[in-house]
Every structure is written in structure tokens, then in C-alpha cells.
Enzyme design. Sequence first.
Site, PDB file in Angstrom:
ATOM      1  CB  SER A  19      -0.944   0.008   1.210  1.00 19.47           C
ATOM      2  OG  SER A  19      -0.224   0.201   2.409  1.00 19.47           O
ATOM      3  CE  LYS A  72      -2.962   1.771   4.918  1.00 18.20           C
ATOM      4  NZ  LYS A  72      -2.905   0.944   3.682  1.00 18.20           N
TER       5      LYS A  72
END
EC number: 3.4.21.89
Length: 380
Positions: free
Chosen positions: A119, A271
Amino acid sequence: MNFLLLNKKEAQAKKNRKLALQFLKDFRRKFNYRKDLLNESQIKQVQDYFQRFQSVIHAHKNSNLEALVEEGEKLFHLLFPESKWAGWKENIEVLFVALVVALAIRAYFLQPFKIPTDSMKPTLYGIQVIERNEKPPNFIQRLVDFILLGKSYHSLSLKKGGTLEKIEGGKFLFFEYSKLTFDSGEQSYLWTNPHLLEYKLGVRPGLSFEPKNHVLNFEVDTGDQVLVNKLIYHFRPPKRGEVIVFKTTGIEGIEANLRLQGIEGSQYYIKRCVGIWGDTLQIRPPFLLINGSATPPNQMMAKIESQKDGYQGYVILPNQQYLVDPTETYTVPPLCLWAMGDNSPDSLDSRFWGPVPMQNLVGTGFIVYWPFNKRWGIIH
């Protein structure tokens, strides 16, 4: 000539005095450390010795130091005899202190974290599984590749083949393995976990395999290993554009999905913080508008939006729950952050499960410490 001899004697006297003071320091430290093991008479004997030693030092009677040191060594060995286990004990104490220091660093300053998915690609890589055509390299090359690049090679050869009935995972020491059982009765092992075989290579029960060498032939590149700075957010709030690590506790959109995969309890996610509380966000691919502005707040977010060097910009995906079209806006609630992956087309992030509470924050991604690839070093 006499002058040189005099200087030599003075230098030797200074050296002897320095060694005597060091001996006294070591004796005091040992005495203070093990004083509780001595009786009153022994304690008084040592204290009297220290007092006489100190008097000689203050009187600068260097001629008496050698005899005092010799007396002190005898007293030292009499009171603190060397045990045959002394070396082992000292090594164990050193290891124990090192372990305590390491645990303290992990608890309060730096925590290791392994990138699990893609990701954050291409900023940070998760585990990569690559199919190969050529046979695995020799042992030396494999060892070097693993130490430097975190790369391991795997090959499966079958004598009987057949239909794969089941894949079982296991662990030997620190190493995971997969046990493959075929309907022919043949069993084989691969030093990797079943998740990689199933989700990265598509190897599942029901598939049929021919009896031949290198039925499966692939390499695994380990995910980037990073250190998380746990201290920094005790002194300042997060900034837009920083890579953050957080726990999934209480974020129902994440934990419900984990439960469907049979995973219970909180996980750690990594993230990029692209919005802080009070920010109004809007996705107009490939841009992420913050408070109505299409100007990225920092260089890394500009790089993501550039759609160059492997970056693909910010996108809108099917089934996301927030910012579902270019006209929708979302304002980040108080004491929350908005987290998105750099690999926006392949990232489950705040678009699907909403904001991240500040209380879940662990720290900021600080450095890739292994493997030694092109991403090694400070994380931006």
C-alpha cells in the site's frame, strides 16, 4: 644524562600514581557493590585501608603507594575471591543490561516494524514474490542475497505429483514453513508461509501438479524493515505528509475486515498522514485537495500526484466509503488524522474506514534499516 633519568623517574612516578588511583577506584566500586556480603569487622578493615590510602595520596608519598597497592590486592582477593563462574556471571550481567536497554528503547523510543503490504509502494515495499525460470543460485550467492537484500529463493520438485490436498503452516525456531500434501501420498516442504503461496502465487488445494523438477520456482523479497520514532509525537502533533504507524484498535472498518480473515485483535498499519483535524479533503484524481487547494503541502505528496517514478496519484476506488466522487468533501474530525497509502490504487485506507484517532498513533516511520536496497535510509 642525569636530567633525562630524572624526567624518566618522574614520568614513572606519575604512571604509578595513576595506576594506584585506578586500583582504589575499582576497589571502592566492588566494595560498594558487595558491601552487604561482608561482616562488620571486614567492613571496618576495608574502611581503614581506604583511609590510609587516601592519607598517602594527599601527602604525595609516592614511595608508599606500591606497598599499599600490594596490600590492597591481597585484601581484595581475600574478601572477594574469584569464582570459576565469574566470567560467565559478568557476561550474563552484560547481556541482561543490554536486553533491558533494548527493551527500553523499543518501549519508549524506536520500535521495529515490517512493511506487510504494497500500500505504500514505491516509497516502501511489502513482501514481493517473483516467479523464476532459471534454477536457484548457489548457496554462497543465496546467503549474500539474503543478508544484503533480504532475498530468498524457493523451489519445489515432485517425484509423484498429483492434486494438492492441503497446505499446513508451521514454525521451526524463527523460520516459517509450508507442508504440502498431495493425493498421491507425497509430501513436500517449502520454507515460506502458506499465505504467500496462496495469495501471491495462487497455490491452493485442488490444483494438480506434474511430477518434475522446479514445479514451483520463485524468489521472495522481504518487506522493508523500518524503525518507528515513538518519541516525536510527545513533543509535537503530526504534520501532513508524514509516514505514520498506528494501531487499528476501535477502527471498526479495519477490524471487521480482519475478523473475516480470521485475524483477531489489533494490528499495526503504516500509511501517510495526508490530512489533520479540521482539514476539508476532496479527491480529484490524481490530486487530493486540502481545504480547497490543489497545491500539495509537501514534496512527497507532490511526487505522488506527479504520476511519475511508479507513483499513480490519488484515485477513487469502487466500494470506498468516503470521498466517493470528485464533488464530495470530508472534514477530518477533532483529534483525528486522515491516512492514505502512497499506492492509492492498491491501498485500503481512510477512504474505506474513515479517520484515525490520535490515541491510536504509535509514531512516525523514521528509517529503513534493512534490507540494504535503494530504499535503505531515512523515510520521506
